[in-house]
Design an enzyme around this catalytic site. Structure first.
Site, PDB file in Angstrom:
ATOM      1  N   GLU A  35       0.668  -1.158   0.019  1.00 37.91           N
ATOM      2  CA  GLU A  35       0.039   0.024   0.040  1.00 37.91           C
ATOM      3  C   GLU A  35       0.886   1.070  -0.088  1.00 37.91           C
ATOM      4  OE1 GLU A  35      -3.046   0.205  -1.144  1.00 37.91           O
ATOM      5  OE2 GLU A  35      -3.414  -1.244   0.456  1.00 37.91           O
ATOM      6  N   SER A 128     -11.836   0.936  -6.439  1.00 35.87           N
ATOM      7  CA  SER A 128     -11.530   1.276  -7.529  1.00 35.87           C
ATOM      8  C   SER A 128     -12.703   1.350  -8.529  1.00 35.87           C
ATOM      9  CB  SER A 128     -10.522   0.689  -8.253  1.00 35.87           C
ATOM     10  OG  SER A 128      -9.353   0.773  -7.544  1.00 35.87           O
ATOM     11  N   ASP A 174      -4.228   1.114  -9.481  1.00 36.35           N
ATOM     12  CA  ASP A 174      -5.751   0.751  -9.869  1.00 36.35           C
ATOM     13  C   ASP A 174      -6.069   0.347 -11.235  1.00 36.35           C
ATOM     14  OD1 ASP A 174      -5.382   1.586  -7.308  1.00 36.35           O
ATOM     15  OD2 ASP A 174      -6.719   3.189  -7.363  1.00 36.35           O
ATOM     16  N   TYR A 224      -3.160  12.183   0.749  1.00 41.87           N
ATOM     17  CA  TYR A 224      -2.813  11.491  -0.041  1.00 41.87           C
ATOM     18  C   TYR A 224      -1.539  12.281  -0.871  1.00 41.87           C
ATOM     19  CZ  TYR A 224      -2.071   8.173  -4.277  1.00 41.87           C
ATOM     20  OH  TYR A 224      -1.780   7.244  -5.104  1.00 41.87           O
TER      21      TYR A 224
END
Ligand code: GLA
Length: 392
Positions: A35, A128, A174, A224
């Site tokens: 991740e 996703s 993704d 993010y």
């Protein structure tokens, strides 16, 4: 909704037409481990889900393109020459972003189409749904326009649509997983070079259980981007010592041990530690899976969650509670948050005899501890994007 039902809805909406309807499908994805590694140039191990986005397309005799969805209310008709003029803030920005990118690579639409989408992936849950929408669109138009379909290129193009048109700074994982998934296989992807291999994901009597916290992922965009920046800072510090380093994930844990003193900021140091060790966990997971050592893989999943929680700090109370409850079930081998974090989903590996207890107990305790209703999907690993020819 079955493909047949979606096709019937299409005909009800657009009427019988002169041209043939084509049906395309792209899955959602779950990341098994690795991740926040894709934008750090390392290894990730995602897998395609058994649910996703289906798209029925039919050519028209003019230059109009009609977008509609069987599960979202917004719809619109545009002229193919006006595609991408204005963003709507609606779901169609994803397919439109893809069309803009197709035009840039000299594959513009040459005719109009009627489109009906249907998505089974919960939106905003970190599985996703947007990548699935992008990839199914790219694959469908390349097919309809008679162009070559290279699924690695489709992943890249869809990522550019998301980064540039939609404006979300995500990595390649993704779109890549959605475009290149394979039944009963995970994808070991090296995100720097995009070299990949399908790794058999054979879990026997163990099932993947995805838990949706139903916590809206509020902070996700800003946090993010902040994590991405912190990784760049760490990289710059380390490049002074190792000029050849182009990505953080190129470092092995023992190399990082010696180099870490050169990162002054303690927070940045923790971010880098997560990246280096998580990347190693992906490689260790592939080894464990090849040796059919699911216990070891489960341990690595647990360690990944700890690291995302304490070092990378992208978990949240809801994810931690759900993972904690999942890990208490005797038949659970491992559990972790999956995706960007700050809400969204967990993924656990659970013995089939314990799945019922898992769903009941984790669901009840999660509700008591957070006030939220979780949802659980027991799912297998499915295929990547494709045209559904045989089923119509
Ligand atoms: C989101 C992004 C991916 C990846 C994950 C974290 O899903 O879209 O590119 O960075 O977060 O692993």
């Amino acid at each position: 909704m079955t493909t047949q039902e979606l096709k019937q809805k299409f005909v009800l909406k657009y009427g019988e037409g002169q041209h043939k309807e084509h049906v395309f499908y792209a899955p959602g994805r779950v990341n098994l481990i690795g991740e926040h590694i894709d934008y750090n140039g390392g290894y990730v191990l995602p897998a395609a889900l058994e649910f996703g986005t289906t798209l029925v397309v039919r050519e028209r005799n003019d230059n109009k393109i009609h977008f509609a969805s069987a599960n979202l209310s917004f719809e619109i008709t545009l002229d193919i020459h006006d595609i991408g003029e204005e963003k709507t803030g609606e779901w169609i920005d994803y397919p439109i972003g893809v069309m803009v990118e197709l035009k840039k690579i000299a594959c513009p639409l040459t005719k109009g189409y009627d489109l009906l989408f249907h998505g089974d992936i919960p939106n905003g849950a970190g599985l996703s749904s947007s990548a699935s929408l992008e990839v199914v669109t790219a694959y469908a138009f390349l097919t309809m326009e008679g162009k070559e379909k290279d699924t690695v290129e489709i992943a890249r193009l869809s990522q550019r649509a998301e980064n540039q048109y939609v404006g979300v700074n995500s990595g390649i994982m993704d779109q890549f997983a959605v475009a290149n998934g394979k039944l009963d296989h995970a994808i070991l992807l090296m995100c720097d070079t995009l070299e990949y291999k399908h790794v058999p994901f054979v879990t026997g009597s163990y099932k993947l259980v995805i838990g949706n916290t139903n916590k809206r992922r509020g902070l996700v965009d800003s946090a993010y981007n902040e994590r991405r920046q912190q990784c760049e800072v760490a990289l710059e510090c380390l490049q002074k010592e190792v000029p050849a380093l182009t990505y953080l994930a190129q470092l092995k844990p023992d190399q990082y041990e010696t180099l870490q003193v050169h990162i002054e900021d303690e927070t940045v140091r923790r971010r880098a530690e997560h990246v280096v060790k998580e990347n190693q966990r992906v490689l260790d997971s592939v080894e464990a899976l090849s040796a059919n050592n699911l216990e070891e893989f489960g341990q690595l999943m647990n360690q990944s969650h700890e690291s995302l929680r304490f070092l990378y700090e992208v978990s949240c109370d809801e994810l931690d509670v759900m993972v904690d409850e999942a890990q208490r079930i005797p038949g659970t081998l491992g559990a972790r948050m999956t995706g960007a974090g700050f809400g969204g989903c967990t993924v656990s590996l659970v013995h089939e005899d314990s799945v019922e207890q898992f769903v009941k107990q984790v669901g009840e305790n999660y509700k008591t501890r957070t006030g939220l209703e979780g949802e659980f999907y027991v799912c297998g690993v499915g295929d990547g994007v494709k045209e559904l020819k045989e089923e119509i």
